[in-house]
Design an enzyme around this catalytic site. Structure first.
Site, PDB file in Angstrom:
ATOM      1  N   SER A 100      13.127  10.033  -2.709  1.00  0.00           N
ATOM      2  CA  SER A 100      13.055  11.231  -1.896  1.00  0.00           C
ATOM      3  C   SER A 100      14.437  11.807  -1.656  1.00  0.00           C
ATOM      4  O   SER A 100      15.386  11.073  -1.381  1.00  0.00           O
ATOM      5  CB  SER A 100      12.402  10.921  -0.548  1.00  0.00           C
ATOM      6  OG  SER A 100      12.194  12.113   0.150  1.00  0.00           O
TER       7      SER A 100
ATOM      8  N   HIS B  68       5.906   6.680  10.438  1.00  0.00           N
ATOM      9  CA  HIS B  68       5.727   7.748   9.456  1.00  0.00           C
ATOM     10  C   HIS B  68       4.436   8.561   9.571  1.00  0.00           C
ATOM     11  O   HIS B  68       4.337   9.651   9.017  1.00  0.00           O
ATOM     12  CB  HIS B  68       5.789   7.092   8.072  1.00  0.00           C
ATOM     13  CG  HIS B  68       6.303   7.983   6.990  1.00  0.00           C
ATOM     14  ND1 HIS B  68       6.106   9.344   6.984  1.00  0.00           N
ATOM     15  CD2 HIS B  68       7.012   7.703   5.874  1.00  0.00           C
ATOM     16  CE1 HIS B  68       6.671   9.848   5.893  1.00  0.00           C
ATOM     17  NE2 HIS B  68       7.225   8.872   5.221  1.00  0.00           N
TER      18      HIS B  68
ATOM     19  N   PRO C 244      10.627   4.910   7.786  1.00  0.00           N
ATOM     20  CA  PRO C 244      11.995   5.133   7.307  1.00  0.00           C
ATOM     21  C   PRO C 244      13.015   5.015   8.437  1.00  0.00           C
ATOM     22  O   PRO C 244      12.707   5.256   9.607  1.00  0.00           O
ATOM     23  CB  PRO C 244      11.958   6.579   6.790  1.00  0.00           C
ATOM     24  CG  PRO C 244      10.506   6.967   6.797  1.00  0.00           C
ATOM     25  CD  PRO C 244       9.858   6.156   7.860  1.00  0.00           C
TER      26      PRO C 244
ATOM     27  N   TYR D 191      -1.688   6.024   5.735  1.00  0.00           N
ATOM     28  CA  TYR D 191      -1.050   5.408   6.897  1.00  0.00           C
ATOM     29  C   TYR D 191      -1.988   4.530   7.725  1.00  0.00           C
ATOM     30  O   TYR D 191      -1.777   3.331   7.847  1.00  0.00           O
ATOM     31  CB  TYR D 191      -0.417   6.488   7.785  1.00  0.00           C
ATOM     32  CG  TYR D 191       0.632   7.268   7.041  1.00  0.00           C
ATOM     33  CD1 TYR D 191       1.819   6.654   6.641  1.00  0.00           C
ATOM     34  CD2 TYR D 191       0.428   8.595   6.681  1.00  0.00           C
ATOM     35  CE1 TYR D 191       2.777   7.343   5.912  1.00  0.00           C
ATOM     36  CE2 TYR D 191       1.384   9.294   5.951  1.00  0.00           C
ATOM     37  CZ  TYR D 191       2.556   8.669   5.570  1.00  0.00           C
ATOM     38  OH  TYR D 191       3.494   9.327   4.844  1.00  0.00           O
TER      39      TYR D 191
END
Length: 631
Positions: free
Chosen positions: A559, A348, A125, A112
């Site tokens: 996912s 995220h 997301p 990240y």
């Protein structure tokens, strides 16, 4: 490896099936969280030989035999007694003794904070909630007020440490991520970002930020006695915000957060040179969460609506629409559109999907409650409008961010659909894991389009361990490869196809179990590589090998994020020629979100979504036509 969401979390024990999370106590339980965390095991380092064997198995369906042979020789060299692999393995084992979690800091940095692509599309997301029908502006405000009250209700359990512990297979899970999502924000840097959590400061924040028409407001959501504002009080405050922000001729300062991280880092340093700007930015960063009151989306047909809603959640539709009505660095942003399009986007770095989905399930259930109490009309302070001084340099940065956002918005190819033929019920009736069943359908869909198998990422939760994040379930296996090749082969009998499907599903289930126990290969290999870098040693050849680049090029990044709410999470692809696929399996239907990039001629989100639907139906037909062959 980005844009990653956590796999399913099975709730057990104290979480009520309704979706409304019940606190374990009505009063504060000081120190409970810490005591729970300390009781969790540490993340293990898998055996070196085991990882090398599974790595070769993962490569078998995706690289040619010559390349595989070359990698096998490199691995033999790497594993020699007293060799480089053994030395790095010992380094990781030493690291485990010294740290709460040998992986978590490395993972946060590499996945990240060191990642320099925009968080929009590439990392953050979005979640699409069921469409609302607002008859007027008051409906939008009322919904927003209830939602805010619901989030504050959930927050009280976090603050009091009365949030029920989640379990998976009877084992308690790490709850740390729940304590990271509120009052936190990503801070841009010119080379590396940071994440700050303001719950840990002496006076934790008591305000949220509300953004409407690109203008930001500070809304205090607690009374002076520490009690949260009621729904009526929040509604009154939102009305004031709306009326103070009717003009849209303001510069969309929030769009800066959508830019490439290095560009945003430089613009950020420039922006906060001004004292007023710095105070405004800090107020956004410190807020508990952000609420985006959006203008309506472009009108589309009903069958296109979900897809457009997914796009709204991921990037806001571009600079002409709602992309400037965001602060993309904020961990949690709830989006409530004038036209009833609702959902959220989250940054995220601090957390995976399950804590976010638990929060959503709770809030949606909370909002169903009837409001019995009317609030006495206590005068409330006017929400504070945040001011920004826009210099010519900042104006230039905003224009650049607008252009880049519009390119990104134009490039995202999205398809959100509901597979209505069956849900979890059918695979369960066949005694198959619904997740493994869907993953095999995805393998078949991809194979039918491209006539090859590809590296596939599915997120597995490591929350059985202290500060656990994720590892990779590698859905493409030797067994899945055999099944997809047999499925459309007329020379193969149905009984054989079913046997191969059954074997592939069981192999997926076995690897999933291995992954959640901390025994998968991806994070271990990453750890060995980072250990070599930390030791300032030459990078072992296995990490410079073509196979290593191939195995990490996830054409399918997937996912399963199950929710009680009829929603779906969506995210962008992680490679230029790849797909992002997220799904929420309900009992009798499955919500899917498929993304790709228009700039890649080889990918098409609608084509993969259709191929996936066909694959699911074909596998169902196969099983129904071959009842005796079921194993």
């Amino acid at each position: 490896m980005l844009g990653i969401l956590a796999r399913t979390m099975v709730k057990a024990g104290m979480v009520k099936p309704s979706g409304l999370v019940k606190p374990v106590s009505v009063t504060q339980i000081a120190g409970r969280y810490l005591a729970h965390q300390e009781g969790l095991p540490k993340l293990p380092v898998p055996p070196l030989q085991q990882t090398c064997e599974y790595y070769l198995a993962a490569l078998t369906p995706i690289v040619d035999p010559e390349e595989l042979n070359h990698t096998r020789k490199l691995l033999e060299e790497f594993q020699k007694p007293g060799g480089v692999g053994e030395r790095l393995q010992k380094g990781l084992e030493q690291r485990t003794k010294k740290m709460e979690n040998w992986l978590s800091d490395w993972w946060l940095q590499t996945a990240y904070l060191d990642y320099r692509m925009p968080v929009v599309v590439h990392s953050s997301p979005g979640v699409v909630l069921p469409r609302m029908e607002f008859s007027d502006r008051q409906g939008q405000m009322r919904y927003a007020a209830k939602l805010i009250a619901g989030v504050l209700d959930f927050k009280s359990m976090i603050d009091n440490e009365t949030l029920p512990v989640e379990y998976l297979g009877g084992k308690p899970l790490c709850m740390n991520q729940y304590y990271q999502v509120l009052s936190s924000c990503r801070i841009p840097g010119t080379k590396r970002d940071t994440v700050v959590n303001y719950t840990l400061v002496k006076r934790p924040p008591t305000h949220i930020t509300v953004v409407h028409n690109f203008q930001f407001f500070v809304l205090d959501v607690y009374n002076s006695d520490g009690t949260p504002l009621t729904i009526d009080q929040i509604y009154i405050q939102l009305e004031k915000i709306w009326n103070s922000s009717l003009q849209t001729n303001k510069e969309p300062i929030g769009i800066l957060t959508s830019n490439h991280r290095n560009s945003w880092g430089k613009a950020y340093n420039n922006l906060i040179k001004d004292k007023t700007n710095k105070e405004s930015v800090r107020a956004i960063q410190k807020s508990i969460f952000t609420v985006c009151l959006d203008a309506p989306m472009p009108r589309v047909s009903d069958d296109m609506y979900r897809t457009c809603a997914g796009v709204q959640m991921l990037h806001g539709g571009g600079s002409r629409w709602n992309s400037g009505n965001r602060w993309f660095d904020k961990t949690l942003q709830f989006i409530i559109g004038e036209d009833g399009t609702c959902g959220l986007i989250y940054e995220h770095a601090p957390a995976e999907g399950p804590p976010i989905v638990s929060l959503i399930d709770h809030v949606v259930e909370y909002m169903k409650k009837s409001e019995m109490v009317r609030t006495p009309m206590v005068p409330l302070r006017m929400p504070q409008k945040l001011r920004f001084h826009i210099t010519p340099d900042i104006k230039k940065d905003i224009e650049e961010a607008k252009q880049n956002m519009n390119i990104m918005a134009h490039d995202l190819d999205m398809k959100v659909s509901v597979f209505s033929h069956f849900g979890k019920d059918f695979p369960k009736s066949q005694k198959m894991s619904p997740d493994a069943f869907i993953q095999m359908a995805l393998q078949l869909a991809y194979y039918r389009i491209y006539k090859r198998c590809c590296p596939t990422y599915e997120s597995a939760s490591l929350r059985m361990f202290r500060l656990g994040r994720t590892d990779t379930i590698r859905s493409t296996s030797i067994d899945s490869d055999k099944f997809v090749k047999a499925m459309d082969d007329p020379a193969k009998h149905n009984t054989e196809k079913v046997a191969l499907l059954d074997k592939a599903v069981k192999a997926h289930r076995a690897y999933t179990d291995m992954a959640i126990r901390g025994q998968a290969i991806d994070r271990h290999l990453l750890g060995l590589k980072l250990q070599a870098i930390e030791d300032l040693a030459a990078l072992p050849e296995i990490f410079m090998d073509t196979s290593y680049a191939v195995v990490l090029h996830f054409n399918l990044s997937t996912s399963q994020v199950p929710a009680k709410t009829n929603c779906v999470m969506c995210f962008g692809p992680v490679v230029p020629d790849g797909y992002g696929v997220c799904y929420n399996p309900m009992d009798t239907h499955i919500n899917f979100a498929v993304s790709a990039f228009n700039s890649c001629q080889d990918t098409n989100a609608a084509r993969l979504a259709q191929a996936l639907e066909d694959a699911l139906l074909d596998i169902k037909t196969l099983l129904e036509q071959t009842p005796k062959a079921k194993l």
